[in-house]
Design a protein around this motif. Structure first.
Motif, PDB file in Angstrom:
ATOM      1  N   GLU A   1     -51.355  85.030 -72.137  1.00  0.00           N
ATOM      2  CA  GLU A   1     -50.337  85.755 -72.903  1.00  0.00           C
ATOM      3  C   GLU A   1     -48.939  85.313 -72.504  1.00  0.00           C
ATOM      4  N   THR A   2     -48.710  85.162 -71.214  1.00  0.00           N
ATOM      5  CA  THR A   2     -47.402  84.700 -70.724  1.00  0.00           C
ATOM      6  C   THR A   2     -47.111  83.290 -71.216  1.00  0.00           C
ATOM      7  N   PHE A   3     -48.127  82.431 -71.175  1.00  0.00           N
ATOM      8  CA  PHE A   3     -47.926  81.044 -71.600  1.00  0.00           C
ATOM      9  C   PHE A   3     -47.448  80.975 -73.050  1.00  0.00           C
ATOM     10  N   PHE A   4     -48.114  81.696 -73.936  1.00  0.00           N
ATOM     11  CA  PHE A   4     -47.750  81.594 -75.350  1.00  0.00           C
ATOM     12  C   PHE A   4     -46.467  82.357 -75.685  1.00  0.00           C
ATOM     13  N   GLN A   5     -46.138  83.347 -74.914  1.00  0.00           N
ATOM     14  CA  GLN A   5     -44.884  84.061 -75.141  1.00  0.00           C
ATOM     15  C   GLN A   5     -43.684  83.286 -74.630  1.00  0.00           C
ATOM     16  N   GLU A   6     -43.832  82.590 -73.505  1.00  0.00           N
ATOM     17  CA  GLU A   6     -42.670  82.019 -72.828  1.00  0.00           C
ATOM     18  C   GLU A   6     -42.571  80.498 -72.877  1.00  0.00           C
ATOM     19  N   PHE A   7     -43.708  79.813 -73.037  1.00  0.00           N
ATOM     20  CA  PHE A   7     -43.679  78.358 -72.889  1.00  0.00           C
ATOM     21  C   PHE A   7     -44.080  77.587 -74.145  1.00  0.00           C
ATOM     22  N   TRP A   8     -45.137  77.982 -74.790  1.00  0.00           N
ATOM     23  CA  TRP A   8     -45.681  77.239 -75.933  1.00  0.00           C
ATOM     24  C   TRP A   8     -44.602  76.976 -76.978  1.00  0.00           C
ATOM     25  N   GLU A   9     -44.385  75.696 -77.307  1.00  0.00           N
ATOM     26  CA  GLU A   9     -43.384  75.234 -78.275  1.00  0.00           C
ATOM     27  C   GLU A   9     -41.955  75.581 -77.865  1.00  0.00           C
ATOM     28  N   GLN A  10     -41.745  76.031 -76.626  1.00  0.00           N
ATOM     29  CA  GLN A  10     -40.411  76.448 -76.200  1.00  0.00           C
ATOM     30  C   GLN A  10     -39.869  75.637 -75.026  1.00  0.00           C
ATOM     31  N   LYS A  11     -40.632  75.541 -73.953  1.00  0.00           N
ATOM     32  CA  LYS A  11     -40.123  74.868 -72.763  1.00  0.00           C
ATOM     33  C   LYS A  11     -41.294  74.409 -71.903  1.00  0.00           C
ATOM     34  N   PRO A  12     -41.031  73.481 -70.979  1.00  0.00           N
ATOM     35  CA  PRO A  12     -42.104  72.945 -70.142  1.00  0.00           C
ATOM     36  C   PRO A  12     -42.548  73.926 -69.064  1.00  0.00           C
ATOM     37  N   LEU A  13     -43.746  73.651 -68.556  1.00  0.00           N
ATOM     38  CA  LEU A  13     -44.322  74.413 -67.462  1.00  0.00           C
ATOM     39  C   LEU A  13     -44.926  73.436 -66.465  1.00  0.00           C
ATOM     40  N   LEU A  14     -44.531  73.556 -65.214  1.00  0.00           N
ATOM     41  CA  LEU A  14     -45.058  72.723 -64.137  1.00  0.00           C
ATOM     42  C   LEU A  14     -45.799  73.613 -63.144  1.00  0.00           C
ATOM     43  N   ILE A  15     -47.037  73.269 -62.841  1.00  0.00           N
ATOM     44  CA  ILE A  15     -47.816  73.983 -61.841  1.00  0.00           C
ATOM     45  C   ILE A  15     -48.235  72.980 -60.774  1.00  0.00           C
ATOM     46  N   GLN A  16     -47.708  73.155 -59.579  1.00  0.00           N
ATOM     47  CA  GLN A  16     -48.037  72.272 -58.458  1.00  0.00           C
ATOM     48  C   GLN A  16     -49.030  72.994 -57.557  1.00  0.00           C
ATOM     49  N   ARG A  17     -50.160  72.357 -57.316  1.00  0.00           N
ATOM     50  CA  ARG A  17     -51.258  73.018 -56.623  1.00  0.00           C
ATOM     51  C   ARG A  17     -51.584  72.305 -55.316  1.00  0.00           C
TER      52      ARG A  17
ATOM     53  N   GLU B   1     -28.018  74.617 -69.643  1.00  0.00           N
ATOM     54  CA  GLU B   1     -27.756  73.835 -70.834  1.00  0.00           C
ATOM     55  C   GLU B   1     -28.970  73.914 -71.748  1.00  0.00           C
ATOM     56  N   GLY B   2     -28.733  74.193 -73.042  1.00  0.00           N
ATOM     57  CA  GLY B   2     -29.824  74.203 -74.011  1.00  0.00           C
ATOM     58  C   GLY B   2     -30.805  75.323 -73.737  1.00  0.00           C
ATOM     59  N   PRO B   3     -32.065  75.119 -74.154  1.00  0.00           N
ATOM     60  CA  PRO B   3     -33.056  76.168 -74.000  1.00  0.00           C
ATOM     61  C   PRO B   3     -33.346  76.474 -72.538  1.00  0.00           C
ATOM     62  N   ALA B   4     -33.997  77.598 -72.310  1.00  0.00           N
ATOM     63  CA  ALA B   4     -34.322  78.007 -70.953  1.00  0.00           C
ATOM     64  C   ALA B   4     -35.184  76.948 -70.285  1.00  0.00           C
ATOM     65  N   PRO B   5     -35.019  76.750 -68.987  1.00  0.00           N
ATOM     66  CA  PRO B   5     -35.729  75.677 -68.299  1.00  0.00           C
ATOM     67  C   PRO B   5     -37.203  75.988 -68.143  1.00  0.00           C
ATOM     68  N   CYS B   6     -37.941  74.948 -67.738  1.00  0.00           N
ATOM     69  CA  CYS B   6     -39.353  75.155 -67.490  1.00  0.00           C
ATOM     70  C   CYS B   6     -39.547  75.910 -66.188  1.00  0.00           C
ATOM     71  N   LYS B   7     -40.691  76.545 -66.104  1.00  0.00           N
ATOM     72  CA  LYS B   7     -41.013  77.275 -64.883  1.00  0.00           C
ATOM     73  C   LYS B   7     -41.799  76.362 -63.957  1.00  0.00           C
ATOM     74  N   GLN B   8     -41.485  76.445 -62.668  1.00  0.00           N
ATOM     75  CA  GLN B   8     -42.199  75.666 -61.672  1.00  0.00           C
ATOM     76  C   GLN B   8     -42.991  76.624 -60.803  1.00  0.00           C
ATOM     77  N   VAL B   9     -44.310  76.469 -60.805  1.00  0.00           N
ATOM     78  CA  VAL B   9     -45.189  77.353 -60.050  1.00  0.00           C
ATOM     79  C   VAL B   9     -45.868  76.546 -58.955  1.00  0.00           C
ATOM     80  N   LYS B  10     -45.834  77.061 -57.737  1.00  0.00           N
ATOM     81  CA  LYS B  10     -46.547  76.417 -56.638  1.00  0.00           C
ATOM     82  C   LYS B  10     -47.709  77.312 -56.236  1.00  0.00           C
ATOM     83  N   VAL B  11     -48.879  76.719 -56.137  1.00  0.00           N
ATOM     84  CA  VAL B  11     -50.100  77.477 -55.846  1.00  0.00           C
ATOM     85  C   VAL B  11     -50.702  76.955 -54.558  1.00  0.00           C
TER      86      VAL B  11
END
Length: 464
Positions: free
Chosen positions: A52-68, A14-24
């Motif tokens: 580069e990936t952040f500004f191409q895919e996430f900035w002003e577009q969708k959320p990003l979650l990084i779980q460390r 639904e709507g824009p592409a979802p945020c990416k969830q990264v586990k580190v």
């Protein structure tokens, strides 16, 4: 604020592409922040995502979650601001409204529990424990050195003001109702755990803050829990709410925000008035009077619309063909209100010139380049029609950290001004690693030495 994307019933997002969830996992040693340069700091902040990936895919577009899963980074995050820090901060003289807000979300609405005047820690702790109130601490970078260090670098990186707030919420409580902000948001989880719910924007890239009713926002697009060391980004306009789960210790998170009123629309509004003013000096039509009674019309006439359209096209052509610096109040506002360079010690190197005095045969280089802006503007000493422009240099070396992002505090500009004929020489200094004073593009040796001395006195250049 994001989590795993949940597909709609038809199997499509639904709507824009979802945020990416990264586990580190903390396999290769602790993930620490790198302060070598503004870009290094930002890349370490969003690691392992590349810039580069952040500004191409996430900035002003969708959320990003990084779980460390990184104990060292969790410990570092916890050191940035703790609940226990409030006791010593209150002893320094904090005030309700200005420095601290006490609030709680009740039935979908924000209930403010502030007292009047000065904050007393025992009363603050009582409201926190007994009323289950969230403590919001405004702009902690004014008092916490490591946050000053982080945010000063981020202001260099973004070229935009960077503010922050700390939110400390007791178990089983929520401080704010669902809302969206007019800033890009980066969340660092400092203490405890916080459950987040993010919703699709109703106003993408919103230009103002707004509370949204639960019945209007639908189901969360993302749900997740942040733990110390975790990182979250979401664009302005993203609807969000967060609470501390019951049965756990309190939660503390840091919200770092930027890009308020920093859009193309803002820049257009900022530059168009100067462009019109300059063009009207040369263009007779722009100086012509409006048709009689135009301002009394209920609707703009077709003739007026055609004339305005023609003027806008003419201004666009003029802008396309110029390389001049645009006079922009946004530049001045940014450098006047941003943090001063981070330093350890008394900061004498920012206010007192040191090293060798520049002479004609000296090699000089710019220092604190990220804290200086060049712009052009009218000469305030002249008011005639042929008013000459001046080159203005503004810097933040003498800015007050204690008033950063406080809004109603008085600020003053620091810098220099030179005749427009000095622009080429200034560009030489800005665009080279080092340059000899005698090679500056000015008519006389006296002008060259005078320019170098003025910049040196203001601590903007050094002799190498």
């Amino acid at each position: 604020m994001p989590k795993k994307a949940k597909p709609a019933e038809n199997g499509k997002e639904e709507g824009p592409a979802p945020c990416k969830q990264v586990k580190v996992e903390a396999a290769g040693g602790p993930c620490t922040l790198n302060f070598d340069s503004p870009s290094d700091l930002f890349e370490s902040l969003i690691s392992p995502i590349k810039t580069e990936t952040f500004f191409q895919e996430f900035w002003e577009q969708k959320p990003l979650l990084i779980q460390r899963d990184d104990p060292a980074l969790a410990t570092y995050y916890q050191s940035l601001f703790r609940l226990s820090d409030l006791k010593s901060l209150c002893s320094r003289g904090m005030y309700y409204g200005r420095d601290i807000n006490v609030c709680r979300c009740v039935n979908g609405k924000k209930k403010v529990l502030n007292k009047d005047g000065k904050v007393h820690f025992l009363q603050l702790r009582k409201d926190f424990d007994q009323k289950r109130a969230t403590i919001q601490f405004h702009q902690p970078q004014r008092f916490k050195d490591e946050l000053w260090r982080i945010q000063e670098k981020l202001e260099c990186y973004f070229g935009s003001l960077v503010g922050s707030n700390v939110y400390i919420t007791p178990a089983g409580s929520q401080g704010l109702p669902p809302h969206y902000d007019d800033v890009e948001v980066f969340i660092l989880q400092l203490e405890g755990e916080k459950r987040w719910r993010l919703y699709q924007p109703t106003v993408p890239l919103a230009r103002e803050y707004s509370v949204e009713a639960e019945g209007r926002i639908g189901r969360p697009a993302h749900e997740f829990t942040l733990k110390p060391g975790d990182f979250l980004y979401f664009p302005r306009g993203t609807i969000h709410q967060a609470d501390t789960p019951p049965g756990l210790a309190h939660s503390a998170h840091l919200t770092i925000s930027t890009y308020q009123n920093n859009s193309w629309g803002d820049f257009l509004l900022d530059t168009i008035s100067g462009l019109v003013f300059d063009t009207a000096k040369e263009d007779l039509e722009l100086r012509g009077g409006l048709p009689r009674q135009l301002l009394l019309q209920v609707e703009t006439t077709a003739v007026a619309r055609r004339r305005l359209s023609g003027f806008l096209r003419m201004l666009a052509d003029r802008l396309e063909g110029t390389k001049e610096l645009l006079s922009a109040d946004m530049k001045k506002d940014f450098v006047m209100n941003r943090l001063p360079p981070y330093y350890v010690g008394d900061g004498a190197e920012l206010s007192t010139p040191g090293g060798q005095l520049p002479r004609l045969d000296s090699i000089v280089r710019l220092q604190f380049k990220d804290h200086i802006i060049l712009t052009v503007g009218p000469d305030p000493d002249r008011s005639d029609e042929t008013q000459e422009k001046m080159v203005y240099i503004y810097h933040s070396l003498k800015n007050s950290r204690e008033t950063h992002m406080m809004g109603n505090e008085e600020t003053e500009s620091h810098g220099l001004r030179f005749p427009l004929s000095h622009m080429d020489a200034l560009r030489q200094i800005w665009n080279t690693t080092a340059i000899s004073v005698k090679d500056l593009n000015l008519t006389t040796d006296e002008e060259k030495e005078s320019l170098a001395l003025a910049l040196w006195t203001e601590c903007l250049i050094q002799v190498v």
